[in-house]
Structures are given as structure tokens and as C-alpha cells.
Design an enzyme around this catalytic site. Structure first.
Site, short mmCIF file in Angstrom:
data_model
loop_
_atom_site.label_atom_id
_atom_site.label_comp_id
_atom_site.label_asym_id
_atom_site.label_seq_id
_atom_site.Cartn_x
_atom_site.Cartn_y
_atom_site.Cartn_z
CG MET A 125 -8.44 11.27 15.67
SD MET A 125 -9.94 12.06 15.07
CE MET A 125 -11.06 10.68 15.06
NE ARG A 157 -0.08 -8.88 -5.44
CZ ARG A 157 0.68 -7.96 -4.87
NH1 ARG A 157 0.34 -7.45 -3.70
NH2 ARG A 157 1.79 -7.51 -5.44
CE1 TYR A 161 -12.91 9.70 24.60
CE2 TYR A 161 -10.86 9.53 23.34
CZ TYR A 161 -12.03 10.22 23.67
OH TYR A 161 -12.32 11.40 23.04
CE LYS A 208 4.28 -0.93 -3.50
NZ LYS A 208 3.74 -2.26 -3.79
#
Length: 368
Positions: free
Chosen positions: A311, A132, A263, A34
Site C-alpha cells: 500500500m 452514453r 507479501y 476533470k
């Protein structure tokens, strides 16, 4: 290549062998793939695991199962999570093996499988304390009977999931023991009613290491396969991290004392120095929380990150006499650098999140 994730398949196979040696040849292994194989690439990991003797695969989403089928995977694929009812036709079409927690969902699967003219294998999920998915243990027999009586369903397995199996805290060990006992009692009640429980499985990575009584017919080691033993490294010392994140020094520049980086101006040069710009940022999966707290390895030397991670880029303080040139390889984690577990520790998370968050735009390069 600007930034890439090196996937050491040899280490993955070594981890799989170590798990096989621990649980024995009579216990099957499910390889969870997964979240794109925990960020390692679901198809390549699936192929390697199956070729090495894994019995089946595990996914969390129907689309993940479809990707495996489209890639030519024929082995059983367990669907761990509860899909939307509108996805049930795709569950059938993709030949997934869903976990079932209630009769309503089982009935919907039975109707769709009957319309398709097939017999769909399902696994009953029992909630023993994770909270769950899964039915309550006292309701398991009734749901098992319902599944067994559905003509288009095959009762192929019975499962639970352990909440704190990787913990060595005495209270957590006791809790895991209670979960295992509750699961075993539910399985015994189903069998006493003359119903075949199929493949019985409970053990995740922590239970593979610490709880042999949870191995049953099959184990589902996730993070252990990808190289992180979060339970007890002394018990399985040969587990090796599979992923290594590399980038390059795309630009080298001189920096004068008092100049700041990135930044927010969170880093100011304490003296004249040199800096490298790496084309790796939080969009690639390098956590912004690692700003000013992490390091990279270039040519065998360690250099700190300086300033906020952007980023798409980050900056490295090379020092006034650094022997680094444009294009030199920079290892962010894994290999000669600290691994994803160390990066997770300083950013307050777990290695699962680090590897899963390596963005799709970062190419996976398979070695070994």
C-alpha cells in the site's frame, strides 16, 4: 520529499501550442481539467491553459467546477457529465455550463435559473454513437427548439463525443466518419430551423490528430494536452508527457541469497544482493499489477521492482554492487524512466488511469 509528482508545465504549454498550431487560430480550445486535471492538479493546469489562450475548461462533477471557482477561475466551465437534479442549485451558483440531453433536465435548469434571476448557458449534447449521454440525432431539433424557447436558458453550444477517434483501424475510421456526418446533419437541421447552434464541438484528442473534419468551432483535447498521443505519433511528434513520478531510496539493506520480499513471497533473491525500500505504493497510485514487472531509474541506472507492491512501499533489487545510497532519487515513470503509457501497457490499462490514480497525498510539484 518522500514521493512526489513533478508536473512539467512547460511541456503542458508546449502540447497546447502544438494543438493550437494544428487546429488553427480560429478554432477554440477547451482544456478538460476533470479528475483533478487528469491527476496533474486542476487549478494549476486551468490557470496555465487559460493564460496561454484556452477558451474554456471542462469538468465532470459540480464539485470540480466549484473548486475552480473557489480558486478564482472566471472562464466558462463546461459540465460534461449529468449531475443529480439536487445539484442543479449548485450548477447555477457555481455558474457552470451544463450539457443537456433532454427536455426534462433543460426544463429543470430553466426553472432554477429563472428563480435565481439569471440566464444560464447550456450546450445540447447529441449522441452519435458513443452510447452514453446525449439525445438521439433525430430528436436534436425538438430539444434545440425547447432550449431556445426557455427564457432563462442561453443555447450556447452543440456537442457530441467520438468513441474511437484515436483508432487507425479502418472500421473505426469509418465509424468515426459516420459519427461526424450524423452530427453535422443534426447541426444543419437545427440551423435550418433558424436556431443558433452556438459553439459547435466534437473533437477529442484522437480527432485532433486524425479527423480534421471534426474540429468545427472548438476542440476538447484531453490526454493529448497531458502528453500522450494515442492516435498517431508521427502526426504530432512534439507531444511530451507532463507528469513524472519520483520517490526516494528511504532505506538500503543487504539481502542474502534465498531470502524473499514482501507479501506472498513472490520474489526470492537468486544471489546475495542489495535492496532499496521506496515509500511509494498502490495507495500512491503505483499499480499493484506492476509488481515484479516494472523498474525505476536511480542515478541514471535502471533497477527492477522486486516483490509485491504494498500500500505504501515497494522494494527495488539494486544488485550486489549497486552504487545507491539512502536518499537518492528514484524515478518511477516519466523523465529518464519509461512514461505512464509504458506502465499502462504492462498493467493492461491506459495512461489516463495511471495519471488519474496518483493519490492526493502525493504532492504535485510544478516546474517550468
Amino acid at each position: 520529499m518522500r514521493t512526489s509528482a513533478i508536473i512539467h508545465l512547460g511541456r503542458f504549454l508546449g502540447n497546447l501550442r502544438a494543438i493550437r498550431e494544428r487546429v488553427g487560430t480560429n478554432c477554440r480550445i477547451c482544456v478538460p481539467v476533470k479528475a483533478d486535471g487528469y491527476g496533474h492538479g486542476a487549478l494549476e493546469i486551468a490557470r496555465a491553459g487559460l493564460e496561454a489562450g484556452a477558451f474554456c475548461l471542462g469538468v465532470a462533477a459540480v464539485a470540480e467546477g466549484a473548486e475552480l471557482r473557489n480558486g478564482g477561475i472566471k472562464a466558462p466551465v463546461l459540465l460534461f457529465s449529468q449531475p443529480d437534479y439536487r445539484e442543479i442549485p449548485d450548477v447555477i451558483k457555481t455558474a457552470l455550463t451544463p450539457f443537456v440531453s433532454d427536455t426534462d433536465y433543460a426544463g429543470a435548469l430553466n426553472r432554477e435559473a429563472s428563480s435565481a434571476g439569471i440566464r444560464l448557458p447550456v450546450h445540447l449534447k447529441i449522441d452519435t454513437g458513443m452510447g452514453r449521454l446525449g439525445c438521439r440525432a433525430e430528436d436534436a431539433l425538438d430539444i434545440a427548439r425547447f432550449i431556445a424557447e426557455c427564457p432563462a436558458l442561453e443555447y450556447a453550444g452543440t456537442a457530441t463525443h467520438l468513441a474511437v477517434s484515436d483508432s487507425t483501424v479502418p472500421a473505426d475510421i469509418e465509424y468515426t466518419g459516420k459519427q461526424i456526418a450524423l452530427f453535422r446533419e443534426a447541426v444543419d437541421r437545427i440551423r435550418s430551423a433558424g436556431i443558433d447552434t452556438g459553439i459547435v464541438h466534437a473533437a477529442n484528442s484522437g480527432a485532433v490528430v486524425l479527423h480534421p473534419d471534426a474540429w468545427f468551432d472548438m476542440v476538447r483535447p484531453g490526454i493529448l494536452l497531458y502528453g500522450y498521443n494515442l492516435a498517431d505519433e508521427k502526426l504530432m511528434p512534439d507531444i511530451k508527457p507532463v507528469m513524472e513520478l519520483r520517490s526516494i531510496a528511504a532505506l538500503i539493506k543487504k539481502v542474502k541469497k534465498g531470502e524473499s520480499f514482501s507479501y506472498g513471497r513472490t520474489w526470492t533473491a537468486p544471489h546475495d544482493t542489495n535492496a532499496a525500500v521506496l515509500p511509494a505504493g498502490y495507495a500512491d497510485g503505483l499499480p499493484r499489477l506492476a509488481s515484479n514487472r516494472w523498474q525505476v531509474v536511480i542515478n541514471g541506472n535502471t533497477y527492477p521492482l522486486a516483490g509485491r507492491i504494498c500500500m505504501d512501499q515497494c522494494l527495488v533489487d539494486l544488485g550486489p554492487e549497486a552504487a545507491v545510497k539512502r536518499g537518492d532519487e528514484a524515478v518511477i515513470f516519466g523523465g529518464p524512466a519509461p512514461d505512464a503509457a509504458a506502465l499502462a501497457e504492462i498493467t493492461g490499462t491506459i495512461p489516463y488511469e495511471i495519471t488519474c490514480n496518483i493519490n492526493k497525498r502525493v504532492p504535485r510539484v510544478y516546474e517550468d
